[in-house]
Design an enzyme around this catalytic site. Sequence first.
Site, PDB file in Angstrom:
ATOM      1  N   GLU A   7       0.863  -1.187   0.000  1.00 25.45           N
ATOM      2  CA  GLU A   7       0.000   0.000   0.000  1.00 25.45           C
ATOM      3  C   GLU A   7       0.899   1.236   0.000  1.00 25.45           C
ATOM      4  OE1 GLU A   7      -2.662  -0.087   3.326  1.00 25.45           O
ATOM      5  OE2 GLU A   7      -3.507  -2.039   2.749  1.00 25.45           O
ATOM      6  N   GLY A  17       4.958  -0.512   2.506  1.00 25.93           N
ATOM      7  CA  GLY A  17       5.835  -1.129   1.502  1.00 25.93           C
ATOM      8  C   GLY A  17       6.692  -2.172   2.200  1.00 25.93           C
ATOM      9  N   PHE A  20       1.501  -0.482  -6.618  1.00 27.86           N
ATOM     10  CA  PHE A  20       2.639  -1.229  -7.181  1.00 27.86           C
ATOM     11  C   PHE A  20       2.297  -2.700  -7.367  1.00 27.86           C
ATOM     12  CE2 PHE A  20       5.618   2.012  -4.922  1.00 27.86           C
ATOM     13  CZ  PHE A  20       5.472   2.902  -5.979  1.00 27.86           C
ATOM     14  N   ILE A  21       1.089  -2.988  -7.808  1.00 26.65           N
ATOM     15  CA  ILE A  21       0.671  -4.383  -7.919  1.00 26.65           C
ATOM     16  C   ILE A  21       0.939  -4.911  -9.333  1.00 26.65           C
ATOM     17  CG2 ILE A  21      -1.246  -6.019  -7.672  1.00 26.65           C
ATOM     18  CD1 ILE A  21      -0.265  -4.553  -5.028  1.00 26.65           C
ATOM     19  N   ARG A  57      33.120  -7.953 -32.222  1.00 22.33           N
ATOM     20  CA  ARG A  57      33.488  -6.547 -32.232  1.00 22.33           C
ATOM     21  C   ARG A  57      35.001  -6.400 -32.399  1.00 22.33           C
ATOM     22  NH1 ARG A  57      32.631  -1.254 -33.172  1.00 22.33           N
ATOM     23  NH2 ARG A  57      33.474   0.090 -31.536  1.00 22.33           N
ATOM     24  N   GLN A  65      28.860  -2.296 -20.292  1.00 18.99           N
ATOM     25  CA  GLN A  65      30.237  -1.785 -20.407  1.00 18.99           C
ATOM     26  C   GLN A  65      30.997  -2.493 -21.538  1.00 18.99           C
ATOM     27  OE1 GLN A  65      31.099   0.749 -18.578  1.00 18.99           O
ATOM     28  NE2 GLN A  65      33.244   0.933 -19.183  1.00 18.99           N
ATOM     29  N   GLY A 124      29.575   2.029 -26.178  1.00 22.52           N
ATOM     30  CA  GLY A 124      28.495   2.916 -26.643  1.00 22.52           C
ATOM     31  C   GLY A 124      27.301   2.136 -27.165  1.00 22.52           C
ATOM     32  N   GLU A 139       9.309  -7.761  -4.100  1.00 26.39           N
ATOM     33  CA  GLU A 139       9.203  -8.934  -3.211  1.00 26.39           C
ATOM     34  C   GLU A 139      10.113  -8.790  -1.990  1.00 26.39           C
ATOM     35  OE1 GLU A 139       8.351 -12.795  -4.537  1.00 26.39           O
ATOM     36  OE2 GLU A 139       7.288 -12.082  -6.304  1.00 26.39           O
ATOM     37  N   GLY A 140      10.180  -7.538  -1.518  1.00 23.37           N
ATOM     38  CA  GLY A 140      11.010  -7.201  -0.370  1.00 23.37           C
ATOM     39  C   GLY A 140      12.339  -6.654  -0.860  1.00 23.37           C
TER      40      GLY A 140
HETATM   41  N1  CAA Z   1       6.841 -17.361   7.997  1.00 25.53           N
HETATM   42  C1  CAA Z   1       5.885 -17.469   8.949  1.00 25.53           C
HETATM   43  N2  CAA Z   1       5.636 -16.495   9.828  1.00 25.53           N
HETATM   44  C2  CAA Z   1       6.390 -15.385   9.778  1.00 25.53           C
HETATM   45  C3  CAA Z   1       7.404 -15.217   8.832  1.00 25.53           C
HETATM   46  C4  CAA Z   1       7.627 -16.260   7.912  1.00 25.53           C
HETATM   47  N3  CAA Z   1       8.583 -16.189   6.981  1.00 25.53           N
HETATM   48  N4  CAA Z   1       7.984 -14.016   9.013  1.00 25.53           N
HETATM   49  C5  CAA Z   1       7.358 -13.442  10.048  1.00 25.53           C
HETATM   50  N5  CAA Z   1       6.391 -14.268  10.512  1.00 25.53           N
HETATM   51  C6  CAA Z   1       5.518 -14.055  11.655  1.00 25.53           C
HETATM   52  C7  CAA Z   1       6.345 -13.837  12.915  1.00 25.53           C
HETATM   53  O1  CAA Z   1       6.696 -15.084  13.512  1.00 25.53           O
HETATM   54  C8  CAA Z   1       5.399 -13.044  13.776  1.00 25.53           C
HETATM   55  O2  CAA Z   1       4.478 -13.900  14.366  1.00 25.53           O
HETATM   56  P1  CAA Z   1       4.214 -13.855  15.975  1.00 25.53           P
HETATM   57  O3  CAA Z   1       3.687 -12.470  16.234  1.00 25.53           O
HETATM   58  O4  CAA Z   1       3.214 -14.943  16.181  1.00 25.53           O
HETATM   59  O5  CAA Z   1       5.541 -14.099  16.627  1.00 25.53           O
HETATM   60  C9  CAA Z   1       4.645 -12.190  12.770  1.00 25.53           C
HETATM   61  O6  CAA Z   1       4.752 -12.859  11.510  1.00 25.53           O
HETATM   62  C10 CAA Z   1       5.189 -10.781  12.636  1.00 25.53           C
HETATM   63  O7  CAA Z   1       6.530 -10.912  12.216  1.00 25.53           O
HETATM   64  P2  CAA Z   1       7.637  -9.777  12.429  1.00 25.53           P
HETATM   65  O8  CAA Z   1       7.570  -9.284  13.845  1.00 25.53           O
HETATM   66  O9  CAA Z   1       8.922 -10.310  11.927  1.00 25.53           O
HETATM   67  O10 CAA Z   1       7.067  -8.619  11.484  1.00 25.53           O
HETATM   68  P3  CAA Z   1       7.691  -7.236  11.077  1.00 25.53           P
HETATM   69  O11 CAA Z   1       6.630  -6.212  11.108  1.00 25.53           O
HETATM   70  O12 CAA Z   1       8.942  -6.975  11.868  1.00 25.53           O
HETATM   71  O13 CAA Z   1       8.029  -7.437   9.500  1.00 25.53           O
HETATM   72  C11 CAA Z   1       9.358  -7.913   7.547  1.00 25.53           C
HETATM   73  C12 CAA Z   1       8.960  -8.243   9.019  1.00 25.53           C
HETATM   74  C13 CAA Z   1      10.296  -9.064   7.212  1.00 25.53           C
HETATM   75  C14 CAA Z   1      10.084  -6.572   7.418  1.00 25.53           C
HETATM   76  C15 CAA Z   1       8.092  -7.950   6.637  1.00 25.53           C
HETATM   77  O14 CAA Z   1       7.254  -6.825   6.870  1.00 25.53           O
HETATM   78  C16 CAA Z   1       8.457  -7.993   5.178  1.00 25.53           C
HETATM   79  O15 CAA Z   1       8.759  -9.069   4.627  1.00 25.53           O
HETATM   80  N6  CAA Z   1       8.417  -6.812   4.472  1.00 25.53           N
HETATM   81  C17 CAA Z   1       8.608  -6.780   3.033  1.00 25.53           C
HETATM   82  C18 CAA Z   1       7.304  -6.911   2.338  1.00 25.53           C
HETATM   83  C19 CAA Z   1       7.448  -7.430   0.948  1.00 25.53           C
HETATM   84  O16 CAA Z   1       8.251  -8.311   0.657  1.00 25.53           O
HETATM   85  N7  CAA Z   1       6.634  -6.899   0.043  1.00 25.53           N
HETATM   86  C20 CAA Z   1       6.645  -7.367  -1.293  1.00 25.53           C
HETATM   87  C21 CAA Z   1       5.338  -7.122  -1.948  1.00 25.53           C
HETATM   88  S1  CAA Z   1       5.009  -8.234  -3.241  1.00 25.53           S
HETATM   89  C22 CAA Z   1       5.896  -7.740  -4.567  1.00 25.53           C
HETATM   90  O17 CAA Z   1       6.746  -6.921  -4.540  1.00 25.53           O
HETATM   91  C23 CAA Z   1       5.573  -8.562  -5.749  1.00 25.53           C
HETATM   92  C24 CAA Z   1       5.792  -8.038  -7.083  1.00 25.53           C
HETATM   93  O18 CAA Z   1       5.612  -6.891  -7.410  1.00 25.53           O
HETATM   94  C25 CAA Z   1       6.155  -9.027  -8.112  1.00 25.53           C
END
Ligand code: CAA
Length: 382
Positions: free
Chosen positions: A125, A129, A154-155, A266, A335, A339, A362-363
Amino acid sequence: MYQLTEDHIMLRNMVRDLAQDKVAPRAAEIDEKAEWPWDIVEALRSADLFGLPFPEQYGGTGTDLLSFIIVIEELCKVCASTGLMIAVQGLGSFPIVIAGNEEQKQRFFPKLASGEHIAAFGLTEPGAGSDAAGTKTRAVRHGDEYLLNGQKNFITHASVASIYTVFASTDPSKGTKGISAFVVESDRPGFKVGKIEHKMGIRASPTGELLFEDCRIPASNLLGKEGEGFKIAMQTLDKSRPGIAAQALGIAQGAIDFAAKYATERIQFGQPISNLQGIQFMLADMETQVAAARELVYKAAVLLQKGDREATKYSAMAKMFASDVAMRVTTDAVQILGGYGYIKEYPVERMMRDAKITQIYEGTNQVQRVVVARAILSKYER
Ligand code: CAA
């Protein structure tokens, strides 16, 4: 460790031929026009490639995650937007694979597996992000329905997808434990696609906004239970990040293949530039980095397939390492072409633009490092 089977090799050869035949001739044009190529979608449908993420009993190929990775890599050697079609068919469908009930699998999988329905993943959203837990989109239950309000941005596949897996808060007071996962079909009342972005790379793949204004979906479209959405999203990303790593691998290998051939053709200083040690050393470093990245990506896929407890860490390491390699390698390929690398007549400038997104989506690679560091430290922290 991984071992490619005969089936993997046959699949790779089939996709390599298809990529050369149907995708490569269109890659520059669809990038230039930012055109979603339905003809290529049709070619992928005919080859059953949309079926890769699904079990056989629902019309899928029932193959392993390594097959999914190999296909994305091969397609991305010639066109990153095309490889992304398969990666995001996985990303958008994995929440149903992970948390869907039998009725939902029967309802959604056959048309996703045939490619009749294209999938998308709605997590990001404007204010959520990297901080995916900051989800503001709301879902409120009214009898047998949920009412969704909010916005995603960004979907990938916005506008071409007919099945969106969407994450929304059903209880904002509970933070991550108040987030739930839903399937939203594109024809639901109150759902529409907003702005489509103009992008640097992956230009043939539409990226845009999803708007929910009192969007009504049946309660039977909830995946898992209320409050399980954040975990479903994280498990989905674990499974899908190697797909982006494979995209990065493919882009990088495609750039090396092109630059190496170019270097033999080349002529400068009266000889092919491939005779120059400066060029040879660059190619050697590029190939070595990609080979190392491939080992990591394939290993991540195998660990995920086995449900190994190191899988989350390996998935993040593979995505971060392969995408950083892709950025370096494509920059070096430009590189080597000098050119000519900088102009659109040659594909390496497109590859360099396409590589950049693999470090972001994807993060971001910073988020991947957080995931890896947490995995290391969790062993020692009390
Ligand atoms: N598997 C299972 N559970 C998980 C997990 C995993 N890999 N990672 C975290 N959890 C659980 C934790 O255990 C925790 O659970 P409890 O509360 O029960 O202990 C809960 O989820 C919350 O976890 P965190 O405290 O670690 O959460 P956080 O707020 O600190 O966030 C983060 C962690 C890794 C930064 C996460 O927000 C993240 O991955 N952010 C990036 C988002 C992302 O990748 N977006 C991509 C969008 S899709 C895209 O880009 C696709 C495209 O265009 C092609």
